[in-house]
Write a protein that holds these residues in place. Structure first.
Motif, PDB file in Angstrom:
ATOM      1  N   UNK A  11       0.775  -1.237   0.000  1.00 15.39           N
ATOM      2  CA  UNK A  11       0.000   0.000   0.000  1.00 15.39           C
ATOM      3  C   UNK A  11       0.808   1.290   0.000  1.00 15.39           C
ATOM      4  N   UNK A  12       2.079   1.241   0.359  1.00 16.86           N
ATOM      5  CA  UNK A  12       2.754   2.511   0.631  1.00 16.86           C
ATOM      6  C   UNK A  12       4.028   2.796  -0.151  1.00 16.86           C
ATOM      7  N   UNK A  13       4.549   1.851  -0.919  1.00 20.08           N
ATOM      8  CA  UNK A  13       5.886   2.076  -1.448  1.00 20.08           C
ATOM      9  C   UNK A  13       5.945   2.328  -2.941  1.00 20.08           C
ATOM     10  N   UNK A  14       4.926   1.919  -3.695  1.00 23.46           N
ATOM     11  CA  UNK A  14       5.024   2.014  -5.153  1.00 23.46           C
ATOM     12  C   UNK A  14       5.117   3.456  -5.611  1.00 23.46           C
ATOM     13  N   UNK A  15       4.553   4.381  -4.830  1.00 22.85           N
ATOM     14  CA  UNK A  15       4.527   5.775  -5.271  1.00 22.85           C
ATOM     15  C   UNK A  15       5.876   6.473  -5.112  1.00 22.85           C
ATOM     16  N   UNK A  16       6.777   5.898  -4.317  1.00 24.14           N
ATOM     17  CA  UNK A  16       7.999   6.603  -3.964  1.00 24.14           C
ATOM     18  C   UNK A  16       9.111   6.378  -4.989  1.00 24.14           C
ATOM     19  N   UNK A  17       8.849   6.734  -6.252  1.00 24.40           N
ATOM     20  CA  UNK A  17       9.928   6.666  -7.235  1.00 24.40           C
ATOM     21  C   UNK A  17       9.826   7.837  -8.213  1.00 24.40           C
ATOM     22  N   UNK A  18      10.935   8.133  -8.872  1.00 25.97           N
ATOM     23  CA  UNK A  18      11.096   9.360  -9.649  1.00 25.97           C
ATOM     24  C   UNK A  18      10.045   9.512 -10.742  1.00 25.97           C
ATOM     25  N   UNK A  19       9.853   8.496 -11.583  1.00 25.65           N
ATOM     26  CA  UNK A  19       8.919   8.625 -12.700  1.00 25.65           C
ATOM     27  C   UNK A  19       7.495   8.859 -12.222  1.00 25.65           C
ATOM     28  N   UNK A  20       7.124   8.229 -11.119  1.00 25.21           N
ATOM     29  CA  UNK A  20       5.797   8.456 -10.545  1.00 25.21           C
ATOM     30  C   UNK A  20       5.610   9.937 -10.205  1.00 25.21           C
ATOM     31  N   UNK A  21       6.591  10.493  -9.522  1.00 22.05           N
ATOM     32  CA  UNK A  21       6.479  11.888  -9.085  1.00 22.05           C
ATOM     33  C   UNK A  21       6.436  12.842 -10.272  1.00 22.05           C
ATOM     34  N   UNK A  22       7.213  12.564 -11.324  1.00 22.34           N
ATOM     35  CA  UNK A  22       7.216  13.446 -12.493  1.00 22.34           C
ATOM     36  C   UNK A  22       5.858  13.459 -13.188  1.00 22.34           C
ATOM     37  N   UNK A  23       5.247  12.282 -13.347  1.00 20.25           N
ATOM     38  CA  UNK A  23       3.930  12.216 -13.984  1.00 20.25           C
ATOM     39  C   UNK A  23       2.878  12.877 -13.100  1.00 20.25           C
ATOM     40  N   UNK A  24       2.968  12.648 -11.795  1.00 17.43           N
ATOM     41  CA  UNK A  24       2.001  13.250 -10.884  1.00 17.43           C
ATOM     42  C   UNK A  24       2.093  14.777 -10.923  1.00 17.43           C
ATOM     43  N   UNK A  25       3.297  15.311 -11.027  1.00 19.44           N
ATOM     44  CA  UNK A  25       3.473  16.766 -11.149  1.00 19.44           C
ATOM     45  C   UNK A  25       2.817  17.288 -12.425  1.00 19.44           C
ATOM     46  N   UNK A  26       2.915  16.531 -13.524  1.00 17.89           N
ATOM     47  CA  UNK A  26       2.260  16.950 -14.776  1.00 17.89           C
ATOM     48  C   UNK A  26       0.744  16.990 -14.606  1.00 17.89           C
ATOM     49  N   UNK A  27       0.201  16.003 -13.906  1.00 16.05           N
ATOM     50  CA  UNK A  27      -1.247  15.989 -13.669  1.00 16.05           C
ATOM     51  C   UNK A  27      -1.676  17.193 -12.831  1.00 16.05           C
ATOM     52  N   UNK A 215       3.882   7.433 -18.997  1.00 17.61           N
ATOM     53  CA  UNK A 215       4.424   7.104 -17.675  1.00 17.61           C
ATOM     54  C   UNK A 215       5.412   5.954 -17.891  1.00 17.61           C
ATOM     55  N   UNK A 216       6.690   6.255 -18.157  1.00 13.72           N
ATOM     56  CA  UNK A 216       7.621   5.222 -18.639  1.00 13.72           C
ATOM     57  C   UNK A 216       8.205   4.369 -17.519  1.00 13.72           C
ATOM     58  N   UNK A 217       8.662   3.201 -17.908  1.00 20.85           N
ATOM     59  CA  UNK A 217       9.436   2.358 -16.996  1.00 20.85           C
ATOM     60  C   UNK A 217      10.870   2.887 -16.954  1.00 20.85           C
ATOM     61  N   UNK A 218      11.713   2.227 -16.191  1.00 20.19           N
ATOM     62  CA  UNK A 218      13.141   2.569 -16.132  1.00 20.19           C
ATOM     63  C   UNK A 218      13.878   1.672 -17.131  1.00 20.19           C
ATOM     64  N   UNK A 219      14.519   2.301 -18.115  1.00 20.97           N
ATOM     65  CA  UNK A 219      15.180   1.549 -19.186  1.00 20.97           C
ATOM     66  C   UNK A 219      16.580   1.102 -18.778  1.00 20.97           C
ATOM     67  N   UNK A 220      16.911  -0.114 -19.166  1.00 20.56           N
ATOM     68  CA  UNK A 220      18.213  -0.665 -18.789  1.00 20.56           C
ATOM     69  C   UNK A 220      19.346  -0.019 -19.574  1.00 20.56           C
TER      70      UNK A 220
END
Length: 368
Positions: A11-27, A215-220
């Motif tokens: 419930x609490x950890x999936x949101x804590x990553x860079x791409x999530x925050x960038x997309x949320x800021x756009x919204x 909302x991209x994944x992290x590319x290798x």
């Protein structure tokens, strides 16, 4: 490790990553400064946190309203789009679910009074159980949204509205949604997997009114992405205090290859592995346990293939545009079909063979 670890992981950890925050800021910028007649479509691979983002958006806006923000609007609403039925989108069930979310209960008992009156005029017995048609339901929905004005309606699993349907059916479905955005005083946000690409660029109007956010994944193959994903992984282990074999913790290739750079897949993998440890009294998360609960080759192959197809499409849309490079000819106005015997593509015309006018190409045409 204990059951609390699993609850926090879920419930609490999936949101804590860079791409999530960038997309949320756009919204958030969209809600502050976006046009009222535009709809946002957020497209992401499975396991990036789309549903979590929608739920956070609802919770955040509700909390702001409780403190007086936009108090003249109704609270935000989140709807999961129903699955297709008989190769079509179930509009009736969809509209009924929105009305129920907006507080219009008793959908099963609603009666179409106009239809009953028409039956009476024709001398027939009026059924009390006459259900509302899709058109009547949509009219009721428009009236209810205009009256209550929810801040936003968030639609999850939006690919169900367009995936696998014909181009005409996609246009019909998305045009209806676009019309809602034009005429209702609320904003719409759609979350979907790569199948939601069908929302985009269906015609001239929709290309302007449906705004895509990837909302991209992290590319290798991107060193910065690898660093962010590895930091997320390590911080996750440390914050949840998961005892793990040090060699596994530092084996980034093993972790990345079986999560494809998607935090949600990593979270699901760890959840299954930790649950096994708790059931069997293992004190440390070893590689053999992770090996047992990793996603199968087939599951990972399907996800990776779909992700790469969309990534190639997305990269192509980021090119510099020059209008003079876009050419239109008569063949573009026809639906082309494939001849399986000769492998020749031909127009689906009704004229007899040999009667078509030969197609002429301009010579030294520099205007295209």
């Amino acid at each position: 490790m204990n059951k609390t670890t699993l609850e926090r992981l879920e419930n609490n950890v999936v949101i804590a990553h860079k791409n999530f925050k960038q997309v949320y800021d756009k919204l958030e910028r969209y809600f502050q400064h976006g046009r009222s007649d535009e709809a946002i479509c957020v497209i992401a691979p499975a396991g990036m946190g789309k549903t979590t983002m929608g739920e956070l958006l609802i919770s955040d806006f509700q909390s702001r309203q409780d403190n007086g923000w936009m108090s003249d609007y109704a609270p935000p609403v989140m709807i999961e789009m129903p699955s297709q039925y008989n190769n079509d989108f179930p509009w009736k069930a969809f509209i009924e679910s929105i009305l129920e979310k907006l507080g219009d209960c008793g959908m099963q008992s609603k009666v179409d009074l106009d239809e009953n009156e028409e039956l009476r005029r024709k001398g027939f017995f009026a059924q009390k159980t006459t259900r509302l048609s899709i058109a009547k339901l949509e009219k009721l929905l428009r009236e209810r949204i205009k009256a209550f004005r929810p801040i936003v309606i968030v639609f999850d699993e939006s690919q169900n509205m367009v995936e696998g349907l014909s181009e005409s059916k996609k246009r019909e479905n998305v045009n209806r949604i676009k019309n809602w955005a034009n005429t209702m005083e609320t904003k719409f946000v759609f979350f979907g997997t790569h199948g939601a690409k069908g929302f985009l660029n269906l015609n001239e109007q929709l290309a302007r009114r449906v705004v895509p956010i990837y909302f991209p994944r992290y590319k290798k193959n991107n060193p910065e992405d690898c660093k962010h994903f590895f930091d997320f992984y390590v911080n996750l282990i440390e914050n949840l205090e998961i005892p793990i074999d040090k060699n596994v913790l530092e084996d980034f290739d093993f972790i990345y290859n079986h999560t494809l750079g998607c935090p949600g897949i990593l979270s699901s993998w760890l959840h299954s592995s930790i649950a096994f440890c708790l059931e069997n009294n293992f004190r440390e998360l070893e590689k053999s346990i992770l090996e047992e609960f990793k996603f199968s080759f087939d599951r990972l192959s399907i996800i990776e293939r779909e992700v790469k197809i969309y990534e190639l499409y997305f990269e192509s849309t980021q090119q510099e545009f020059c209008p003079s490079l876009v050419c239109v000819d008569d063949i573009g106005q026809m639906e082309l079909i494939e001849n399986p015997k000769t492998n020749i593509r031909r127009g689906n015309r009704k004229s007899k063979p040999g009667t078509q006018k030969p197609r002429r190409y301009p010579v030294h045409d520099t205007q295209c």
